[in-house]
Design an enzyme around this catalytic site. Structure first.
Site, mmCIF file in Angstrom:
data_model
loop_
_atom_site.group_PDB
_atom_site.id
_atom_site.type_symbol
_atom_site.label_atom_id
_atom_site.label_comp_id
_atom_site.label_asym_id
_atom_site.label_seq_id
_atom_site.Cartn_x
_atom_site.Cartn_y
_atom_site.Cartn_z
ATOM 1 N N GLY A 55 37.309 31.543 43.586
ATOM 2 C CA GLY A 55 37.899 31.144 44.869
ATOM 3 C C GLY A 55 37.906 29.635 44.938
ATOM 4 O O GLY A 55 37.183 28.972 44.186
ATOM 5 N N CYS A 82 33.036 32.635 38.364
ATOM 6 C CA CYS A 82 33.362 31.314 38.918
ATOM 7 C C CYS A 82 32.781 31.140 40.327
ATOM 8 O O CYS A 82 31.566 31.128 40.478
ATOM 9 C CB CYS A 82 34.879 31.087 38.877
ATOM 10 S SG CYS A 82 35.286 29.347 39.058
ATOM 11 N N TYR A 83 33.613 31.064 41.368
ATOM 12 C CA TYR A 83 33.050 30.962 42.723
ATOM 13 C C TYR A 83 32.120 32.145 42.981
ATOM 14 O O TYR A 83 31.057 31.997 43.602
ATOM 15 C CB TYR A 83 34.182 30.937 43.761
ATOM 16 C CG TYR A 83 33.692 30.870 45.193
ATOM 17 C CD1 TYR A 83 33.280 29.661 45.758
ATOM 18 C CD2 TYR A 83 33.626 32.021 45.986
ATOM 19 C CE1 TYR A 83 32.817 29.596 47.058
ATOM 20 C CE2 TYR A 83 33.168 31.970 47.295
ATOM 21 C CZ TYR A 83 32.767 30.752 47.824
ATOM 22 O OH TYR A 83 32.311 30.692 49.116
ATOM 23 N N HIS A 168 36.066 31.950 33.363
ATOM 24 C CA HIS A 168 36.979 33.039 33.724
ATOM 25 C C HIS A 168 37.214 33.970 32.528
ATOM 26 O O HIS A 168 38.100 33.702 31.719
ATOM 27 C CB HIS A 168 38.330 32.467 34.182
ATOM 28 C CG HIS A 168 38.263 31.821 35.516
ATOM 29 N ND1 HIS A 168 38.382 32.526 36.694
ATOM 30 C CD2 HIS A 168 38.070 30.529 35.869
ATOM 31 C CE1 HIS A 168 38.275 31.705 37.714
ATOM 32 N NE2 HIS A 168 38.077 30.480 37.247
ATOM 33 N N GLU A 170 38.670 36.702 32.518
ATOM 34 C CA GLU A 170 39.909 37.464 32.679
ATOM 35 C C GLU A 170 41.134 36.770 32.090
ATOM 36 O O GLU A 170 42.155 37.407 31.870
ATOM 37 C CB GLU A 170 40.154 37.773 34.170
ATOM 38 C CG GLU A 170 40.513 36.586 35.057
ATOM 39 C CD GLU A 170 39.311 35.783 35.545
ATOM 40 O OE1 GLU A 170 38.229 35.891 34.933
ATOM 41 O OE2 GLU A 170 39.448 35.030 36.519
ATOM 42 N N ASP A 226 60.581 49.970 39.041
ATOM 43 C CA ASP A 226 59.686 50.747 39.914
ATOM 44 C C ASP A 226 60.356 51.999 40.459
ATOM 45 O O ASP A 226 59.786 53.092 40.407
ATOM 46 C CB ASP A 226 59.179 49.868 41.068
ATOM 47 C CG ASP A 226 58.521 48.599 40.562
ATOM 48 O OD1 ASP A 226 58.105 48.592 39.388
ATOM 49 O OD2 ASP A 226 58.438 47.614 41.314
ATOM 50 N N LYS A 372 52.264 46.556 37.470
ATOM 51 C CA LYS A 372 53.558 46.663 36.783
ATOM 52 C C LYS A 372 53.427 47.177 35.339
ATOM 53 O O LYS A 372 54.208 48.023 34.910
ATOM 54 C CB LYS A 372 54.224 45.275 36.764
ATOM 55 C CG LYS A 372 55.675 45.275 36.420
ATOM 56 C CD LYS A 372 56.477 45.662 37.626
ATOM 57 C CE LYS A 372 57.946 45.483 37.500
ATOM 58 N NZ LYS A 372 58.592 45.634 38.802
#
Ligand code: XMP
Length: 516
Positions: A55, A82-83, A168, A170, A226, A372
């Protein structure tokens, strides 16, 4: 049976959706919840693991997002990123201070053991982005990794199953990020990895059958990824009880309307209703040149045609839409407590407004929990053609935003032909997967040319191609000259009324992807 659940607690960072996607890529179902979600609600969801996101704030600011200490007493494993890592330290009595030098970008860390780092080399590269750091650990914690400027790049209290990383994991720049997340999910939380797309299809089909019973379902099919995948799933569940309404306003790419119709009538069991209303749109757009007016007219005409057709079909059953998980997060509806600190970012085009007089027995959103890439995986497993599953984004107003000035039938034809040449050459070139979007534009400019012994005065076609992660910013694609040369030659030779081709070398910003 419900899937095992990991909860991602959103503290407002930019990579929140990415964390959730990575967790799902590891075979674990996960949902994003705001940091304001009451602890009782989190408990009632029975998660097997919790991840705190990054964040933009500093834990010491009063207005910063915080979380009740109770969450650490639930006995559920927690990973702070992180945050989120600073939240772990701060809330449990450690100290967070401002860095002398912020760390940003690829940084080398050295790890010194612990479950999170199993299989990770002693030294590896991670992605850091912080101006505060954990300067004193809470009691019971020990450091498991450090960098030159960050003495606690990772720390843990394995007895309480609490873990934290300042970097991070990710983002793909963190070399072993996925191993670290996987270790948290499988070694610390003991997930079994029960989130699989095959199971998703079977479970969803069974649920849809139960929910729909003998009623009818109507779905607005645009030919985009979609709605196509939603159509495929519903067709598998209820066959002919499904009616897809496909509005062809004449502003699609060459042969696209026929391709969509053939795909869904030949490969899937359903009723397919195609509304051909090109003339209506062209009449409404006659003489209109202002981009915003054009968009509004196309939107209003579409709304009227679509809902008139729905009324005609009857509204006694269910209404289905291709809403996906990011649509709900971005519109603030995926997350009851709001998304981090921002409530509603935008109303998404997948979530359509229904006229007041229309009432269905209920709404069905079979893809509402999928990202997605998961929607695409489901589409491939359902046998939807590659062209549809991997279709590039196409704006709602279609070629209407790619023909500058007044839209006429002749100009649509010129643009469709030029665009078809471009698509053909790109698909033959082998670079298609590197481009996120590419198309032709008709800028409504005529230039002088020469053909044989004759002077010509005809249309100019612009080629637009971009690479991007999220379409918020984009780079113009560096398509090799020989490919551009073939595209230009073929367009000038094969498309009547075009005598010049230019390549758009503008990034976003300052340009947008579309020209209108
Ligand atoms: P811009 O032009 O804003 O485009 O840089 C970013 C992405 O959004 C798509 N786009 C639209 N999509 N309705 C849509 O559904 C629209 O009105 C619309 N306008 C732009 C564009 O194709 C690109 O992928």
């Amino acid at each position: 049976m419900a899937n095992q659940l990991c909860i991602v607690i959103d503290f407002g960072g930019q990579y929140n959706q990415l964390i959730a996607r990575r967790v799902r890529e590891c075979g674990v179902y996960c949902e994003i919840k705001s940091y304001t979600t009451p602890i009782e609600e989190i408990k009632s969801l029975n998660p097997m693991g919790i991840i705190f996101t990054g964040g933009p704030n500093s834990v010491y600011e009063e207005s910063s997002p915080h979380i009740s200490k109770e969450i650490f007493e639930l006995g559920i494993p927690i990973l702070g990123i992180c945050y989120g890592c600073q939240v772990v330290a701060y809330t449990l009595g450690g100290e967070v201070s401002g860095c002398e030098k912020s760390e940003y970008g690829k940084i080398e860390i050295s790890q010194i053991g612990g479950l999170l780092f199993e299989g990770v080399p002693e030294k590896s590269i991670v992605w850091m982005s912080h101006t505060d750091f954990v300067s004193k650990l809470p009691e019971g914690f020990k450091v498991t990794a450090k960098s030159d400027d960050c003495p606690a790049a990772a720390f843990e209290n394995p007895d309480k199953k609490l873990y934290a990383v300042q970097f991070h994991p990710e983002v793909t720049h963190s070399e072993y990020g996925k191993n670290i997340l996987r270790n948290f999910l499988y070694e610390v939380c003991n997930f079994s990895g029960d989130w699989k797309m095959d199971d998703f299809i079977d479970t969803t089909v069974a649920q849809l059958r139960e929910q729909i019973g003998g009623k009818r379902v109507i779905l607005g099919l645009s030919g985009g990824v979609d709605s196509s995948v939603a159509a495929g799933l519903l067709s598998r569940a209820v066959g002919k009880q499904l009616t897809c309404v496909f509005v062809d306003q004449g502003l699609m790419r060459k042969d696209e309307g026929n391709f969509v119709e053939q795909t869904f009538t030949r490969l899937f069991d359903m009723n397919f209703v195609r509304v051909n209303c090109k003339d209506k749109f062209i009449t409404a757009l006659k003489g209109v040149t202002d981009p915003e007016d054009k968009r509004k007219i196309i939107g209003t005409e579409f709304y009227n045609v679509f809902w008139d057709k729905i009324r005609e079909q009857g509204t006694d059953g269910f209404f289905a839409q291709g809403t996906i998980y990011p649509d709900r997060i971005e519109s603030g509806k995926g997350n009851k407590a709001g998304h981090g600190k921002t409530d509603v970012i935008k109303t998404h085009h997948n979530m359509v407004e229904m006229p007041a007089d229309i009432q269905f027995a209920g709404t069905i959103e079979p893809l509402k929990d999928l990202f997605k890439d998961e929607v695409r995986a489901v589409g491939e497993k359902l046998g939807i053609p590659h062209e549809l599953v991997w279709r590039q984004p196409f704006p709602g107003p279609g070629l209407g935003v790619r023909i500058l000035g007044e839209i006429t039938e002749d100009k649509i034809k010129v643009l469709q032909e030029a665009d078809a040449v471009l698509r053909d050459e790109i698909s033959k070139s082998g670079i298609e997967s590197e481009l996120k979007q590419f198309f032709a534009v008709l800028p409504n400019v005529r230039t002088v040319g020469v053909m044989g012994d004759h002077r010509t005065y005809d249309h100019l076609i612009a080629i637009r191609a971009v690479t991007t992660d999220d379409f918020m910013t984009a780079d113009w694609a560096k398509i090799p000259y020989d490919i551009l040369a073939r595209v230009s030659n073929r367009i000038c030779n094969e498309v009547e009324h075009v005598n010049r081709v230019v390549y758009d070398i503008t990034s976003k910003p300052p340009g947008t992807v579309e020209w209108e």
